[in-house]
Design a protein around this motif. Structure first.
Motif, mmCIF file in Angstrom:
data_model
loop_
_atom_site.group_PDB
_atom_site.id
_atom_site.type_symbol
_atom_site.label_atom_id
_atom_site.label_comp_id
_atom_site.label_asym_id
_atom_site.label_seq_id
_atom_site.Cartn_x
_atom_site.Cartn_y
_atom_site.Cartn_z
ATOM 1 N N PRO A 255 7.428 38.510 58.658
ATOM 2 C CA PRO A 255 5.972 38.547 58.422
ATOM 3 C C PRO A 255 5.479 37.225 57.827
ATOM 4 N N GLU A 256 4.228 36.937 58.088
ATOM 5 C CA GLU A 256 3.621 35.719 57.549
ATOM 6 C C GLU A 256 3.309 35.908 56.066
ATOM 7 N N PRO A 257 3.280 34.794 55.312
ATOM 8 C CA PRO A 257 2.930 34.914 53.889
ATOM 9 C C PRO A 257 1.551 35.545 53.723
ATOM 10 N N ALA B 163 14.464 40.152 50.001
ATOM 11 C CA ALA B 163 15.713 40.367 50.728
ATOM 12 C C ALA B 163 16.254 39.057 51.299
ATOM 13 N N ASP B 164 15.375 38.183 51.760
ATOM 14 C CA ASP B 164 15.807 36.908 52.318
ATOM 15 C C ASP B 164 16.467 36.044 51.239
ATOM 16 N N MET B 165 15.923 36.056 50.024
ATOM 17 C CA MET B 165 16.535 35.301 48.941
ATOM 18 C C MET B 165 17.906 35.875 48.562
ATOM 19 N N TYR C 246 5.515 41.164 53.278
ATOM 20 C CA TYR C 246 6.120 39.841 53.138
ATOM 21 C C TYR C 246 6.901 39.721 51.824
ATOM 22 N N THR C 247 6.367 40.311 50.755
ATOM 23 C CA THR C 247 7.032 40.198 49.451
ATOM 24 C C THR C 247 8.411 40.843 49.495
ATOM 25 N N PRO D 89 12.534 49.000 57.760
ATOM 26 C CA PRO D 89 12.771 47.683 57.170
ATOM 27 C C PRO D 89 12.713 47.708 55.654
ATOM 28 N N ASN D 90 11.758 48.505 55.097
ATOM 29 C CA ASN D 90 11.663 48.556 53.642
ATOM 30 C C ASN D 90 12.924 49.148 53.018
#
Length: 364
Positions: free
Chosen positions: A59-61, A72-74, A66-67, A8-9
């Motif tokens: 992942p949860e905050p 990636a989500d942004m 999560y960072t 994932p990273n």
């Protein structure tokens, strides 16, 4: 660190380094089905589908990773928002994740099983014809409406595989007939051939056959027979080749007649142009090229008219004898005294001539 944690990273790092997404169209509220398809192709093609579906669970905050996930989500969020019209962006930019933005757009603009929309699509599909459009344009518009109809309506048959198959066959036959009836008359031949096939082909297969026929007609135009002459017109550009033997017996075309010439106008002494005098006629002396109003025998000779020309004018209408002028005409001779005033046209007694036969001239 395990391989599952590294994967994932690595994907999130690749997403952050990837280029922006630019679609051919932006979402304007009326083109959502097309926009959604193009947008999803780009997102899935970049292995970012999980950011709009939420699977697997992010992942949860505060948790590890999560960072990186948020960055990636942004990136995916920016892909979506960059392909939305400005007046729509202000209503959806407040969402926090790409998944929330994606689902909100879907809820707002996607219409499913709307009877009014289905009615409008079916009506448009029934009215559409090829007309002046090319074959490809006609097929593209018709097929696009069918895709919208399939997307908007629910599957009416779900009892068994046989029922679904029969429904699909029925719908495919209707669409084949619609496609064929909308074609122009030049495709009548291939249209009859398609309807003779058993079983009937799909509309997509029929389009391929018609497109092949359209290509053939461009290379080998159909011959037309002239019912009056029997000549065969094969559409050749020269207009002389391929018209059959009947053309050989046809008389050559007449050459076009040149337009009638207009009498050239000659300049006069004042620098202007004289009118055409070929149709003028004088009722006094009976001569052409002038009228009674300009007859010199009535209005007098001008100063530039010399004596020789005066004599010619007298001889042109009669012969001189003694003190008078005897006119020749119809066996009668009339003597008139021309010593009087210019313009005195009254005949002398004993003439017997017809009115208009007398002409007056000054004795030389």
């Amino acid at each position: 660190m395990s391989d599952d944690e590294e994967k994932p990273n690595m994907e999130e790092t690749r997403l952050k380094m990837s280029k922006n997404v630019t679609l051919a169209v932006k979402l304007n509220g009326m083109n959502y089905p097309l926009w959604k398809r193009l947008m999803r192709v780009d997102i899935v093609g970049r292995r970012a589908n999980r950011y709009i579906t939420g699977t697997p669970q992010p992942p949860e905050p505060g948790m590890k990773g999560y960072t990186e996930w948020e960055e990636a989500d942004m990136t995916v969020f920016s892909w979506i928002i960059d392909n939305v019209e400005t007046e729509i962006v202000v209503d959806f930019a407040h969402h926090q994740t790409a998944q929330a933005l994606w689902e909100s757009l879907q809820t707002t603009f996607e219409s499913t099983a709307d009877p009014y929309l289905l009615y409008d699509l079916e009506e448009n599909a029934g009215r559409i014809e090829q007309g002046e459009h090319g074959l490809e344009t006609y097929w593209r518009h018709l097929h696009g409406i069918w895709v919208e109809i399939d997307r908007c309506q629910h599957q009416p048959v779900d009892c068994c595989d046989e029922g679904i198959s029969q429904l699909r066959t029925y719908v495919a036959t209707r669409r084949l007939f619609k496609f064929l009836t909308g074609l122009n008359a030049r495709y009548d031949g291939i249209r009859r051939d398609i309807l003779k096939e058993t079983p009937l082909p799909s509309a997509e297969t029929a389009y391929g056959l018609v497109k092949q026929e359209a290509t053939r007609l461009k290379i080998m135009p159909a011959a037309d027979i002239d019912l009056q002459t029997g000549a065969i017109n094969d559409g050749s550009s020269s207009g002389q080749v391929g018209h059959g033997f009947a053309v050989r017996n046809q008389p050559p075309p007449r050459p076009k007649q040149p337009p009638p010439r207009i009498a050239a106008q000659q300049p006069n002494r004042q620098g202007g142009f004289k009118p055409d005098k070929s149709k003028f006629w004088c009722s006094h002396c009976g001569k052409q090229r002038h009228t009674r109003d300009t007859c010199f025998l009535l209005v007098g000779f001008p100063e530039w008219w010399d004596e020789n020309q005066k004599a010619k004018a007298r001889l042109a209408i009669g012969v001189e004898d003694g003190g008078g002028l005897f006119l020749q005409g119809a066996g009668n001779r009339e003597m008139t005294n021309t010593r009087g005033r210019a313009g005195d046209t009254s005949p002398q007694p004993g003439g017997g001539g017809r009115p208009g036969d007398a002409a007056f001239a000054e004795k030389k």
